[in-house]
Design a protein around this motif. Structure first.
Motif, short mmCIF file in Angstrom:
data_model
loop_
_atom_site.label_atom_id
_atom_site.label_comp_id
_atom_site.label_asym_id
_atom_site.label_seq_id
_atom_site.Cartn_x
_atom_site.Cartn_y
_atom_site.Cartn_z
N VAL A 7 97.71 46.86 54.92
CA VAL A 7 96.46 46.77 54.18
C VAL A 7 96.75 45.97 52.92
CG1 VAL A 7 94.62 48.09 53.08
CG2 VAL A 7 95.79 49.03 55.09
N VAL A 8 95.96 44.92 52.67
CA VAL A 8 96.22 44.00 51.55
C VAL A 8 95.19 44.19 50.44
CG1 VAL A 8 96.44 41.57 50.89
CG2 VAL A 8 97.20 42.30 53.15
N PHE A 9 95.66 44.20 49.20
CA PHE A 9 94.81 44.32 48.02
C PHE A 9 95.29 43.32 46.98
CE2 PHE A 9 94.71 48.44 50.03
CZ PHE A 9 93.37 48.71 50.04
N GLN A 10 94.41 42.95 46.05
CA GLN A 10 94.81 42.16 44.91
C GLN A 10 95.56 43.08 43.94
OE1 GLN A 10 94.23 39.07 46.20
NE2 GLN A 10 93.59 38.45 44.20
N GLY A 11 96.57 42.57 43.30
CA GLY A 11 97.29 43.38 42.34
C GLY A 11 98.44 42.61 41.73
N LYS A 12 99.11 43.21 40.80
CA LYS A 12 100.26 42.58 40.18
C LYS A 12 101.19 43.67 39.69
CE LYS A 12 101.58 39.16 36.70
NZ LYS A 12 102.74 38.72 37.44
N ILE A 13 102.46 43.41 39.82
CA ILE A 13 103.45 44.30 39.23
C ILE A 13 103.41 44.07 37.73
CG2 ILE A 13 105.92 44.72 38.96
CD1 ILE A 13 106.27 43.98 41.86
N VAL A 14 103.37 45.13 36.96
CA VAL A 14 103.37 45.03 35.51
C VAL A 14 104.64 45.71 34.99
CG1 VAL A 14 102.14 45.62 33.40
CG2 VAL A 14 100.85 45.12 35.49
N GLU A 113 88.36 43.01 38.80
CA GLU A 113 89.02 41.99 39.58
C GLU A 113 88.56 40.60 39.14
OE1 GLU A 113 88.30 43.24 43.64
OE2 GLU A 113 89.97 44.64 43.52
N ALA A 114 89.20 39.57 39.68
CA ALA A 114 88.93 38.19 39.28
C ALA A 114 87.45 37.80 39.46
CB ALA A 114 89.82 37.23 40.07
N ASP A 115 86.77 38.39 40.45
CA ASP A 115 85.36 38.06 40.69
C ASP A 115 84.41 38.96 39.89
OD1 ASP A 115 85.53 40.49 41.98
OD2 ASP A 115 84.87 39.74 43.93
N SER A 116 84.94 39.70 38.91
CA SER A 116 84.21 40.62 38.03
C SER A 116 83.82 41.94 38.69
CB SER A 116 82.96 39.96 37.42
OG SER A 116 83.35 38.85 36.63
N THR A 117 84.22 42.14 39.93
CA THR A 117 83.97 43.42 40.61
C THR A 117 84.88 44.47 39.98
OG1 THR A 117 83.54 42.27 42.68
CG2 THR A 117 84.05 44.61 42.84
N LYS A 118 84.32 45.65 39.73
CA LYS A 118 85.12 46.75 39.21
C LYS A 118 85.42 47.71 40.36
CE LYS A 118 83.57 46.45 34.48
NZ LYS A 118 82.94 47.09 33.35
#
Length: 179
Positions: A7-14, A113-118
């Protein structure tokens, strides 16, 4: 019923802080609650129930230097190679570079998210083996290197929603994959 999937999601390691000269504590956005790109609808209740299976699983990926001179994160990468007998085989390029420790810090955060979706994301600490993979630390601090989040999970209980998406009521984590 066992249904292993990614399952793929947008994200980043911080990155959060170094734990010692070889390990770095980081924050990982594990998954977004609700419908994802693969039309799976993972409920918050299912995510909360799966938390015990999150602990001690590997964090894997394929970090490579691109032709542009920048680091890129690949995920389920394989390379077709010829072995010593002249037969072709796939060589897996992903390596384990971290672990999700046993913790009491798994929580949920609202993320724009990048498209302004929360969306609401499940978040957990991960420990990265940055002493062995120093380029990982460099990439984690680079805002240009994106770490899309994927996870390998077993869907244990599912049903179909009226809109055709698959409602996931129970699952277990197998690995976190940064792609």
């Amino acid at each position: 019923m066992e249904n292993k999937t990614n399952v793929v999601f947008q994200g980043k390691i911080v990155p959060v802080k170094p734990l010692n000269s070889k390990l770095t504590l980081a924050k990982c956005y594990v998954m977004a609650i609700g419908v994802n790109k693969h039309r799976s609808d993972i409920t918050r209740e299912a995510a909360e129930d799966a938390i015990p299976t999150l602990f001690n699983i590997p964090v894997v990926g394929h970090l490579y230097l691109g032709e542009d001179g920048n680091y890129h994160m690949g995920g389920h990468d394989k390379l077709l190679v010829k072995d010593e007998n002249g037969k072709y085989k796939f060589k897996v390029l992903t390596v384990p570079f971290g672990v999700v420790p046993q913790q009491d810090n798994v929580h949920f955060e609202e993320v724009e998210e990048a498209d302004s979706t929360k969306r609401i994301y499940q978040v957990a600490d991960v420990i990265l083996w940055t002493g062995h993979y120093p380029e990982l630390l460099e990439a984690a601090y680079d805002d240009e290197t994106l770490f899309n989040q994927s996870m390998e999970v077993d869907f244990l209980e599912t049903s179909k929603n009226k809109d055709g998406t698959t409602k996931v009521s129970k699952y277990q984590y197998l690995s976190l994959i940064h792609i």
